[in-house]
Design a protein around this motif. Structure first.
Motif, PDB file in Angstrom:
ATOM      1  N   SER A   1     -16.371 -16.615  -1.297  1.00 21.62           N
ATOM      2  CA  SER A   1     -17.461 -17.580  -1.480  1.00 21.62           C
ATOM      3  C   SER A   1     -17.480 -18.352  -2.796  1.00 21.62           C
ATOM      4  CB  SER A   1     -18.793 -16.867  -1.304  1.00 21.62           C
ATOM      5  OG  SER A   1     -18.844 -15.741  -2.150  1.00 21.62           O
TER       6      SER A   1
ATOM      7  N   LEU B   1     -13.384 -23.683  -0.464  1.00 17.93           N
ATOM      8  CA  LEU B   1     -14.099 -23.547   0.820  1.00 17.93           C
ATOM      9  C   LEU B   1     -14.990 -24.758   1.093  1.00 17.93           C
ATOM     10  CD1 LEU B   1     -15.166 -19.803   0.692  1.00 17.93           C
ATOM     11  CD2 LEU B   1     -13.277 -20.795   1.987  1.00 17.93           C
ATOM     12  N   ARG B   2     -15.307 -25.495   0.052  1.00 19.40           N
ATOM     13  CA  ARG B   2     -16.185 -26.672   0.172  1.00 19.40           C
ATOM     14  C   ARG B   2     -15.403 -27.958   0.318  1.00 19.40           C
ATOM     15  NH1 ARG B   2     -21.092 -25.342   1.777  1.00 19.40           N
ATOM     16  NH2 ARG B   2     -21.803 -23.452   0.754  1.00 19.40           N
TER      17      ARG B   2
ATOM     18  N   GLN C   1      -9.348 -21.481   3.810  1.00 19.42           N
ATOM     19  CA  GLN C   1      -9.648 -20.069   3.504  1.00 19.42           C
ATOM     20  C   GLN C   1      -8.459 -19.331   2.911  1.00 19.42           C
ATOM     21  OE1 GLN C   1     -11.444 -18.981   7.477  1.00 19.42           O
ATOM     22  NE2 GLN C   1     -12.597 -17.650   6.095  1.00 19.42           N
TER      23      GLN C   1
ATOM     24  N   CYS D   1     -18.002 -13.941   8.345  1.00 21.01           N
ATOM     25  CA  CYS D   1     -16.837 -14.718   7.904  1.00 21.01           C
ATOM     26  C   CYS D   1     -16.085 -13.915   6.854  1.00 21.01           C
ATOM     27  CB  CYS D   1     -17.324 -16.038   7.306  1.00 21.01           C
ATOM     28  SG  CYS D   1     -16.007 -17.072   6.652  1.00 21.01           S
TER      29      CYS D   1
ATOM     30  N   SER E   1     -14.612 -14.887   4.383  1.00 15.45           N
ATOM     31  CA  SER E   1     -14.846 -15.413   3.032  1.00 15.45           C
ATOM     32  C   SER E   1     -16.203 -14.990   2.472  1.00 15.45           C
ATOM     33  CB  SER E   1     -14.740 -16.941   3.035  1.00 15.45           C
ATOM     34  OG  SER E   1     -13.422 -17.337   3.341  1.00 15.45           O
TER      35      SER E   1
ATOM     36  N   HIS F   1     -16.998 -22.486  14.333  1.00 14.86           N
ATOM     37  CA  HIS F   1     -16.995 -21.882  12.988  1.00 14.86           C
ATOM     38  C   HIS F   1     -15.752 -22.324  12.211  1.00 14.86           C
ATOM     39  CE1 HIS F   1     -17.672 -18.249  10.243  1.00 14.86           C
ATOM     40  NE2 HIS F   1     -16.440 -18.599   9.958  1.00 14.86           N
ATOM     41  N   GLU F   2     -14.588 -22.248  12.861  1.00 11.55           N
ATOM     42  CA  GLU F   2     -13.336 -22.574  12.156  1.00 11.55           C
ATOM     43  C   GLU F   2     -13.229 -24.074  11.887  1.00 11.55           C
ATOM     44  OE1 GLU F   2     -12.014 -20.181  10.837  1.00 11.55           O
ATOM     45  OE2 GLU F   2     -12.731 -18.558  12.104  1.00 11.55           O
TER      46      GLU F   2
ATOM     47  N   ASP G   1     -15.710 -26.117  11.452  1.00 12.24           N
ATOM     48  CA  ASP G   1     -16.623 -26.346  10.318  1.00 12.24           C
ATOM     49  C   ASP G   1     -15.910 -26.093   8.988  1.00 12.24           C
ATOM     50  OD1 ASP G   1     -18.888 -27.169  11.650  1.00 12.24           O
ATOM     51  OD2 ASP G   1     -20.030 -25.318  11.326  1.00 12.24           O
ATOM     52  N   HIS G   2     -15.160 -24.977   8.908  1.00  9.54           N
ATOM     53  CA  HIS G   2     -14.408 -24.682   7.674  1.00  9.54           C
ATOM     54  C   HIS G   2     -13.547 -25.873   7.262  1.00  9.54           C
ATOM     55  CE1 HIS G   2     -15.064 -20.536   6.440  1.00  9.54           C
ATOM     56  NE2 HIS G   2     -14.816 -20.059   7.650  1.00  9.54           N
TER      57      HIS G   2
ATOM     58  N   VAL H   1     -19.551 -23.974   5.667  1.00  7.82           N
ATOM     59  CA  VAL H   1     -19.453 -22.541   5.913  1.00  7.82           C
ATOM     60  C   VAL H   1     -20.705 -22.046   6.636  1.00  7.82           C
ATOM     61  CG1 VAL H   1     -17.828 -22.074   4.047  1.00  7.82           C
ATOM     62  CG2 VAL H   1     -20.284 -22.090   3.573  1.00  7.82           C
TER      63      VAL H   1
END
Ligand code: NI
Length: 150
Positions: A9, A14-15, A52, A89, A91, A131-132, A134-135, A140
């Motif tokens: 995190s 990740l952003r 990730q 997740c 992460s 979910h993936e 979105d990554h 997240v």
């Protein structure tokens, strides 16, 4: 094959949005295989996205019910319905929370040979795909979580 380090995190990567892959070549296949290897060596890991593991490319691996998905440039082109359920997740170790997702999605992508494919996902597969993906856009699950669950 190599095991890659899973970013957690506090890591800004990740952003960051991942860039599309222009050509699916041997280098991309190696990354996909390293991602799959990393996923399988990590307990309770059902999927990973490029950022990730420190790679800002639109690459996703998912392992669900014994089926491995390796997707390049995946994109949701259709969605319907809604489901609300617990999500976690790799992460964000130890954090689980309720997230609303579509019940069904259709995703277009390239496979590991660069061929165009469609993946129809329902229930848990739809959740994992969303979910993936979105990554890949720097989003997240904790951003969408309505409440934490234990
Ligand atoms: Ni995740």
């Amino acid at each position: 094959m190599a095991t890659l380090e899973i970013r957690t995190s506090e890591d800004d990567i990740l952003r960051k949005p991942c860039r599309p892959v222009a050509k699916v070549d041997e280098r991309i296949r190696t990354i996909l295989d390293d991602m799959a290897d990393t996923m399988r060596r990590t307990p309770n890991c059902g999927g990973l996205a490029g950022n990730q593991v420190g790679i800002l490319r639109r690459l996703v691996v998912i392992d669900l019910n014994g089926k491995l998905y390796q997707l390049v440039n995946p994109e949701v082109v259709f969605q319907e319905g809604e489901q609300d359920g617990p999500e976690g997740c790799m992460s964000f170790p130890g954090i689980f929370g309720m997230v609303k997702r579509p019940e069904r999605v259709r995703v277009t992508a390239l496979d590991r040979d660069g061929r165009e494919i469609q993946v129809e996902g329902e229930g848990m597969l739809a959740r994992c795909l969303c979910h993936e993906i979105d990554h890949l856009n720097g989003i997240v699950f904790v951003d969408k979580m309505s409440r934490r669950v234990e």
